[in-house]
Design an enzyme around this catalytic site. Sequence first.
Site, PDB file in Angstrom:
ATOM      1  N   PHE A  27      -5.855  20.707  -5.554  1.00  0.00           N
ATOM      2  CA  PHE A  27      -7.258  19.555  -4.232  1.00  0.00           C
ATOM      3  C   PHE A  27      -6.691  19.932  -2.706  1.00  0.00           C
ATOM      4  O   PHE A  27      -5.627  19.979  -2.301  1.00  0.00           O
ATOM      5  CB  PHE A  27      -7.833  18.612  -4.890  1.00  0.00           C
ATOM      6  N   GLY A  28      -7.914  19.974  -1.736  1.00  0.00           N
ATOM      7  CA  GLY A  28      -7.551  20.219  -0.804  1.00  0.00           C
ATOM      8  C   GLY A  28      -8.155  21.121   0.374  1.00  0.00           C
ATOM      9  O   GLY A  28      -7.973  22.367  -0.226  1.00  0.00           O
ATOM     10  N   ARG A  30       3.284  20.020   5.270  1.00  0.00           N
ATOM     11  CA  ARG A  30       3.499  20.501   4.885  1.00  0.00           C
ATOM     12  C   ARG A  30       5.291  20.785   4.966  1.00  0.00           C
ATOM     13  O   ARG A  30       6.058  20.908   3.908  1.00  0.00           O
ATOM     14  CB  ARG A  30       2.884  21.776   3.904  1.00  0.00           C
ATOM     15  N   ASP A  45      -8.200  14.686   7.027  1.00  0.00           N
ATOM     16  CA  ASP A  45      -7.527  14.959   5.431  1.00  0.00           C
ATOM     17  C   ASP A  45      -7.131  16.337   4.930  1.00  0.00           C
ATOM     18  O   ASP A  45      -7.026  16.643   4.226  1.00  0.00           O
ATOM     19  CB  ASP A  45      -8.397  14.586   4.134  1.00  0.00           C
ATOM     20  N   ASN A  98       3.873  13.181   1.715  1.00  0.00           N
ATOM     21  CA  ASN A  98       4.047  14.001   0.361  1.00  0.00           C
ATOM     22  C   ASN A  98       4.239  15.709   1.058  1.00  0.00           C
ATOM     23  O   ASN A  98       4.157  16.647   0.334  1.00  0.00           O
ATOM     24  CB  ASN A  98       2.837  13.952  -0.464  1.00  0.00           C
ATOM     25  N   HIS A 148      -5.156  11.237   9.111  1.00  0.00           N
ATOM     26  CA  HIS A 148      -4.558  11.891   8.552  1.00  0.00           C
ATOM     27  C   HIS A 148      -4.837  13.490   8.130  1.00  0.00           C
ATOM     28  O   HIS A 148      -5.713  13.814   8.105  1.00  0.00           O
ATOM     29  CB  HIS A 148      -6.493  11.118   6.764  1.00  0.00           C
ATOM     30  N   HIS A 188      -3.244  24.894   1.910  1.00  0.00           N
ATOM     31  CA  HIS A 188      -3.162  26.129   0.625  1.00  0.00           C
ATOM     32  C   HIS A 188      -2.726  26.754   0.317  1.00  0.00           C
ATOM     33  O   HIS A 188      -4.110  27.177   1.086  1.00  0.00           O
ATOM     34  CB  HIS A 188      -2.912  25.119  -0.502  1.00  0.00           C
ATOM     35  N   HIS A 192      -5.164   6.299  -0.461  1.00  0.00           N
ATOM     36  CA  HIS A 192      -6.011   6.801  -1.105  1.00  0.00           C
ATOM     37  C   HIS A 192      -6.085   6.589  -2.537  1.00  0.00           C
ATOM     38  O   HIS A 192      -5.932   6.241  -3.179  1.00  0.00           O
ATOM     39  CB  HIS A 192      -5.239   8.231  -2.012  1.00  0.00           C
ATOM     40  N   HIS A 203      -9.819   8.667   3.648  1.00  0.00           N
ATOM     41  CA  HIS A 203     -10.920   8.926   2.938  1.00  0.00           C
ATOM     42  C   HIS A 203     -12.722   8.191   1.916  1.00  0.00           C
ATOM     43  O   HIS A 203     -12.147   9.233   0.685  1.00  0.00           O
ATOM     44  CB  HIS A 203     -10.489  10.398   2.625  1.00  0.00           C
TER      45      HIS A 203
END
Lengths: 310, 427
Positions: B324-325, B65, B306, B95, B61, B310, B180, B233
Amino acid sequence: MSAPVTSAKTAGLLGIENLDRTEIEEILERARFFQPLPNETYRRLEVLKGKTVVNLFFEASTRTRVSFEIAARRLGAETITIAAQGSSVSKGESLVDTLNTLAAMRPHAIVMRHAASGAPMFLARHLHIPIVNAGDGLHEHPTQALLDARTILDHRPSLSGLRVAIIGDIAHSRVARSNVHLLSKFGADIVLCGPPSLLPRELANLAPGVSLAFRMKEAIQGADVIMMLRVQLERQHEAPMSAGEYFRFYGLRLEHLALAKPDVIVMHPGPINRGRELSSEVADSQRSVILNQVENGVAVRMAVLERILS
Amino acid sequence: MSSLLITGGRVIDPASGFDATADVLIRDGKIEAVGVGLQADGIAVLDAGGAVVAPGFIDMHVHLREPGIEHAETIETGAKAAAAGGFTTICCMANTIPVNDSATVTSYIIQRAREVAPVNVFPIGAITKGSLGEELAAIGSMHKAGIVAISDDGRPVMNARVMRRAMELARALDIPVIDHCEDLNLSAGGDMHEGDQSVRLGLGGIPSSSEDVMVARDLLLAELTGARFHVAHLSTQRSVAMVAFAKSKGMAISCEVTPHHFAITDDELSSYDSNFKMKPPLRCHPDVEAIIEGIASGVVDAIATDHAPHAGSEKMQEFERCPFGITGLETAIGLSLDELVHKNRITVTRLVELFTTGPANILKLDRGTLRPGAHGDVTVFDLDTEWTFDVQQSCSKSRNSPFHGRRFRGGPVATVVGGKIVWKREQ
């Protein structure tokens, strides 16, 4: 891993939670010195002559902003007020860049209001200028709690053992959080009251001495102080109940006052919505100290600014 | 195809039950032998004395990007961070921009990874077109192109009927559905775990129930469809209990947990530091305890990071505006050793399982073992060397880790992919 909690004395005033009793007592005592005598205005001092205070309001405010301005000027400081609307913020500048730009102009303190909880704590980690939190999101509004305490102490000898009912939209209230922290440190009994969706159960664990009530009569029973809160419609995802229903179950009316102590005082951080949180009769009654709160706002903010800047 | 002789380490291969000091010989990219005193002339030697030699670790996981968000991470930088974290295989979520919902995007990722990634990269395809939750993506075509699972990670499928159809298709293709699990209506407006801390800090809460109701829904749909279902997760005690229950009924259910969810709690949020903001949010002590018990008892099948890079500017904002993340590839082994092995909650062998056979079995990858003939992927890590994580030295393009400055005891030593050393700790 967490950033160290900066001391209020050196880094400004970020919240009540991390202040100790002595610090609070010193501010409240000094605020008494700044209170105006009847028919007079606030003292004018020059202790902050040559200092510049920037008031940075990212969220609309009238009373807090004006109160800070008057407080700074009465101490001889220069003030500049910036409202987020019409500033570079509305052109997409980030919070950090805005603050860095202002910091480069070397003010001595920044008074900041922001709609995001934690915004002043975030900035305090990146800036070396004292920040006074004038309200951050749902988190804290420390000078409001200090002026509320000053107002209560004008009517009671001590905060210890007082029964204080705080009623309304607790979930979205930074005023309630700061007041709970302050009153709890001095051993008051605090009852928080509101409709279930605005009164999360976890509030009971916020500080020692806090209990929750859904029914107003239960909250007011034997109260020394009733603090009414504004319904923060702008912060709610969905209205918990209609305005009419809200006033019926959580609006303060004259008949409620009979349940409280005979010398109960009624407070409200303003701006008040007559007929929504409290009836006009209560707002204008002898028990209401709402205008004393406003008056004490200036005195307390003078004490805070003097403490941080001189 | 590379060859390598790894000597003198404690070789742990849970798949074959092997655990002894031995050498591992990789010839032409494949494991040739595991044994004592192996000799091979003209082959590079890696001295693993004092360290553990394990099958290559798999992180099922991560977010790479690319395509579309290359300012935060690329396939190359993410894969390099994986190598530096001791991983030989990573699976990237869908994503991206565009979303990996077609064979074209899947093929691009696989091709790009072949060119620039030092580790194996397996894409995970979207469940629905654009991950919008409405219409199924081209799952069959993506499967042909090489996806190993489907997931709308980060934008979970809210419509149970759509999820049912996806599970039916996944069952036919024999790939797992990864969810998720988050009810977006219950979590709306939330920035951290809902509890004492969120109320104190005045931040919007994400209740545990937003995860639990979706785990429950998905388990029921998995029972209905017979699909292999995997909880991404997992973060709450109720979810651990529900997965344990489903497993006890013999269902083909699996789950992963992240290192940050067993290493830290929502107590960290007091600083309003957005490096503690992720989904699911950091939960509280009873959840952490339940997760660790689940890891020890076997309810949890895998540890996955996960890894969610960013760009700095995105995380330098008011807390509620930050995405988030957090990144996680380079701290996963260190955190797992600290929180699980050194605290005597699990053995080193169990730790290796969680990073190898666990994810390999879920995804049916022919990896995660040192059996002769297997891919020559090896992770060498040690248990005791002290080191400090410096996020500024990270191989990732992003810096959003809450573990900057943390001292670790033990961590990755060398990463070997197909017999080639792709990363080695500086002495």
